[in-house]
Enzyme design. Sequence first.
Site, PDB file in Angstrom:
ATOM      1  N   TYR A  59     -26.128 -53.501 -31.094  1.00  0.00           N
ATOM      2  CA  TYR A  59     -25.656 -51.452 -31.845  1.00  0.00           C
ATOM      3  C   TYR A  59     -24.566 -51.116 -31.339  1.00  0.00           C
ATOM      4  O   TYR A  59     -23.562 -50.924 -32.398  1.00  0.00           O
ATOM      5  CB  TYR A  59     -26.656 -50.543 -31.766  1.00  0.00           C
ATOM      6  CG  TYR A  59     -26.592 -49.301 -32.156  1.00  0.00           C
ATOM      7  CD1 TYR A  59     -27.065 -49.126 -33.896  1.00  0.00           C
ATOM      8  CD2 TYR A  59     -26.434 -48.245 -32.073  1.00  0.00           C
ATOM      9  CE1 TYR A  59     -26.779 -48.034 -34.792  1.00  0.00           C
ATOM     10  CE2 TYR A  59     -26.198 -46.876 -32.343  1.00  0.00           C
ATOM     11  CZ  TYR A  59     -26.105 -46.943 -33.390  1.00  0.00           C
ATOM     12  OH  TYR A  59     -25.761 -45.782 -34.123  1.00  0.00           O
ATOM     13  N   SER A 105     -23.928 -36.892 -28.790  1.00  0.00           N
ATOM     14  CA  SER A 105     -24.436 -37.636 -27.790  1.00  0.00           C
ATOM     15  C   SER A 105     -22.834 -38.294 -26.462  1.00  0.00           C
ATOM     16  O   SER A 105     -22.554 -37.218 -26.604  1.00  0.00           O
ATOM     17  CB  SER A 105     -23.885 -38.737 -29.155  1.00  0.00           C
ATOM     18  OG  SER A 105     -24.066 -39.825 -28.636  1.00  0.00           O
ATOM     19  N   LYS A 143     -28.518 -43.244 -16.422  1.00  0.00           N
ATOM     20  CA  LYS A 143     -28.659 -42.555 -18.252  1.00  0.00           C
ATOM     21  C   LYS A 143     -30.031 -43.525 -17.736  1.00  0.00           C
ATOM     22  O   LYS A 143     -30.232 -44.496 -18.256  1.00  0.00           O
ATOM     23  CB  LYS A 143     -27.993 -43.790 -18.449  1.00  0.00           C
ATOM     24  CG  LYS A 143     -27.817 -43.031 -19.810  1.00  0.00           C
ATOM     25  CD  LYS A 143     -26.800 -43.775 -20.817  1.00  0.00           C
ATOM     26  CE  LYS A 143     -27.098 -42.958 -22.940  1.00  0.00           C
ATOM     27  NZ  LYS A 143     -27.530 -44.145 -23.163  1.00  0.00           N
ATOM     28  N   CYS A 467     -56.264 -87.437 -22.123  1.00  0.00           N
ATOM     29  CA  CYS A 467     -54.758 -87.060 -23.515  1.00  0.00           C
ATOM     30  C   CYS A 467     -53.914 -88.008 -22.442  1.00  0.00           C
ATOM     31  O   CYS A 467     -53.613 -86.830 -20.881  1.00  0.00           O
ATOM     32  CB  CYS A 467     -54.419 -85.440 -23.576  1.00  0.00           C
ATOM     33  SG  CYS A 467     -53.277 -84.859 -24.255  1.00  0.00           S
TER      34      CYS A 467
HETATM   35  S1  IVH Z   1     -25.961 -35.671 -20.557  1.00  0.00           S
HETATM   36  C1  IVH Z   1     -23.695 -33.819 -22.936  1.00  0.00           C
HETATM   37  N1  IVH Z   1     -27.018 -36.923 -18.679  1.00  0.00           N
HETATM   38  O1  IVH Z   1     -28.129 -40.204 -23.183  1.00  0.00           O
HETATM   39  C2  IVH Z   1     -24.084 -34.885 -22.619  1.00  0.00           C
HETATM   40  N2  IVH Z   1     -27.402 -37.509 -21.901  1.00  0.00           N
HETATM   41  O2  IVH Z   1     -26.240 -41.011 -25.245  1.00  0.00           O
HETATM   42  C3  IVH Z   1     -25.280 -35.352 -23.701  1.00  0.00           C
HETATM   43  N3  IVH Z   1     -29.317 -39.626 -21.747  1.00  0.00           N
HETATM   44  O3  IVH Z   1     -28.562 -38.073 -26.166  1.00  0.00           O
HETATM   45  C4  IVH Z   1     -25.924 -36.073 -22.109  1.00  0.00           C
HETATM   46  N4  IVH Z   1     -29.630 -39.760 -19.181  1.00  0.00           N
HETATM   47  O4  IVH Z   1     -30.724 -38.622 -24.171  1.00  0.00           O
HETATM   48  C5  IVH Z   1     -26.651 -36.635 -20.561  1.00  0.00           C
HETATM   49  N5  IVH Z   1     -28.366 -38.168 -17.549  1.00  0.00           N
HETATM   50  C6  IVH Z   1     -28.427 -37.621 -18.182  1.00  0.00           C
HETATM   51  C7  IVH Z   1     -29.246 -38.583 -19.617  1.00  0.00           C
HETATM   52  C8  IVH Z   1     -28.562 -38.570 -21.088  1.00  0.00           C
HETATM   53  C9  IVH Z   1     -29.833 -39.859 -20.779  1.00  0.00           C
HETATM   54  C10 IVH Z   1     -29.436 -39.849 -23.130  1.00  0.00           C
HETATM   55  C11 IVH Z   1     -29.614 -38.402 -24.196  1.00  0.00           C
HETATM   56  C12 IVH Z   1     -28.628 -38.483 -24.406  1.00  0.00           C
HETATM   57  C13 IVH Z   1     -28.339 -39.934 -25.042  1.00  0.00           C
HETATM   58  C14 IVH Z   1     -26.365 -40.389 -24.680  1.00  0.00           C
END
Ligand code: IVH
Length: 714
Positions: A59, A105, A143, A467
């Site tokens: 993706y 995002s 993340k 077998c």
């Molecule tokens: S900050 C404005 N911090 O990643 C900042 N996101 O691809 C927006 N995510 O929608 C997000 N760990 O679901 C932030 N420590 C973290 C994160 C995190 C996972 C996810 C979250 C976001 C996505 C963006």
Amino acid sequence: MPEPTAGPDQPFVEALAARTANAATTDPAGRIAELRRQIAYHSARYHQDDAPEIADSEYDALVRELARLEAAHLELASATSPTATVGAPPSPAFAPVQHAVRMLSLDNVFSVEELTAWGARLERLLAADREAASKVAFVCEPKIDGLAMSLRYEHGVLVRAATRGDGATGEDVTANVRTIGVIPRQLTLPVDELPEVFEVRGEVYLPLAAFEELNRRQLEAGLRPFANPRNSAAGSLRQKDPGVTASRPLAFFAYQVGEVRGGPLTDPDGPLAHQSGALEELARAGFPVNPKIRREEDLDGVARYCAEALAHRHDLDYEIDGVVVKLDDVALQRRLGATSHAPRWAVAYKFPPEERTTLLNQILVSIGRTGRATPFAALEPVVVAGSTVGLASLHNEDQVALKDLREGDTVIVRKAGDVIPEVVGPVLAARPRDAAPWRFPATCPGCGGPLVRLEGESDTFCINVDCPAQQLQRIAHFAARSAMDIEGLGEMRAGQLIGAGLIHDVADLYGLDLEALAALEGFGEVSARNLLAGINASRERGMTRLLVALSIRHVGPTIAAALAAALADLDALAAASEEQLSTVDQVGGTIAASVVAFFSSERNRQVIEKLRTAGVAFGSDRYQPPSAEDAPPLPLAGRAVVVTGTLEGFTREEAQAAILERGGKSPGSVSAKTFAVVVGAEPGAAKLSKAAQLGIPILDEAAFGHLLETGELD
Ligand code: IVH
């Protein structure tokens, strides 16, 4: 600067983009339209159905290609392009919630070079202001691969929980979120500090152990397993019935503050002026905040953090797919602002993927030494997490049926760290029209005899003890290091010996002569002599190894050791009844029945008599008659030592055998009764974290050697 290696997987993403590049140069508008269509489709599968059809990495590759094309053809940009929007529209099944502060995002980078380029651009944007440039520090956060959530507290009380949706409007999942134990219903701040409105953003996720348990239950109930923890977390949360959510042990990490109104926290010079300060406040307000989060002064530090996070991603009991790097200073964040899609002050460094899609060419069946017929996937070879995967076990008939895997399907293949590759499931959208449900073959591919599945069992067996496929596996296993340890006799040579008609069962090994062996292709006199010496030496291995070697169903090293400790020799075991055997420590009814069945087979008894005649020792190497009180105790008597990861000096079987020989046990999982956990390269995350949680001593290979010798920890 240490470099987080992009890994050998990275070229794949590039290749995917390159494959489509030709189309793009001749007709960029057409290609852009096609990419937008595909991305919208896959985004809906991911966000709305919680059931993606392609791997995340694939993706991401589509989005990257689209972003590149749009950058090269600005006239084709569009405000509705997936590169300019967030997520997917909220589902009408839930009440809509307007987010007070948009939930954005993140832009992705896939290598340390891209990360540095992002940082350099950011410093350039801020360079106009000398004071600002000196304040550039970063916060690095794992993340989490879960589901973004916005929690709204009014006067300290949780009033609303919403998913991200399209960033402006999310889905109201308040009732479901209230069932998540770690999310406070009330903020734990002093009353005079409570803001009128306090919005907390974070990630709902399912810990790995809970995910595995959930999938076990799904399978037991005859339901399709979840593809990964993210989908199961999202599926668990977006339920109409909060009771279902409550039954899933969801967890949460807070990582961002949204709207804040009223109270001392609105002070522009207060703790919320920095991301690092905001995280501390979130912890103080009662939220779980990821303990791995670290502030880094510069981009070198950020790169180091990313390398560490990548190396240790599997030590955690939750999935992460990268590192989120955020500018620490909120005033600078504001200055940089955001696009319609993502903030400019944060970026996601994405790890190389551990999932891929590939073609399932064929489903075949392999016959094991106990006759078990195991289906496996013959895949179009694909590089996943650094190694090429061409074959993957499909375990049994039910697993194939539950996943509805068919020959010709495009399938998602996953290989995480040292975990065995797994076929997660088919991509239904890519299924050829004529793909038929797979049927377990009725006959054995080795001997043509019938394959039988007993009532109430998930496994299917070839019941012909003669077998050739079974014989080959039995002989190779008999010679294996954890069994009779016959140097120089692997599956290939065993096949050669059977093919030449020199052996028909394991006992025939002891009748081999030098001349016949040396005449075989690729043998020669030296290797023939060595093999005979190895076979000769194996006569004295003792009852425990002999039991392992005989391929009795359900009897592995642990049970073999238990049986050898309770019975004086193989003859005593062969004469024992099911009731007698069931009284042996660790031996239950199924195992006792299997042992009795083994010794009651005429064919097996013949083999055992041949082994006796050949001079193979039947006496127990572990038996302690009840009166032998003054016999010296074995150094690991009664102690459970778990081994995880790859050791240098032992295979997994050898390490287990070494523990068992000293009176210990070597179970497959860590519990409060575990004496120590031996850790090699790329250990299992679940075992490590369980050991740490229970305070069980963790040993490296040297300490393991010491333990084997002395029974002492250091
Ligand atoms: S900050 C404005 N911090 O990643 C900042 N996101 O691809 C927006 N995510 O929608 C997000 N760990 O679901 C932030 N420590 C973290 C994160 C995190 C996972 C996810 C979250 C976001 C996505 C963006």
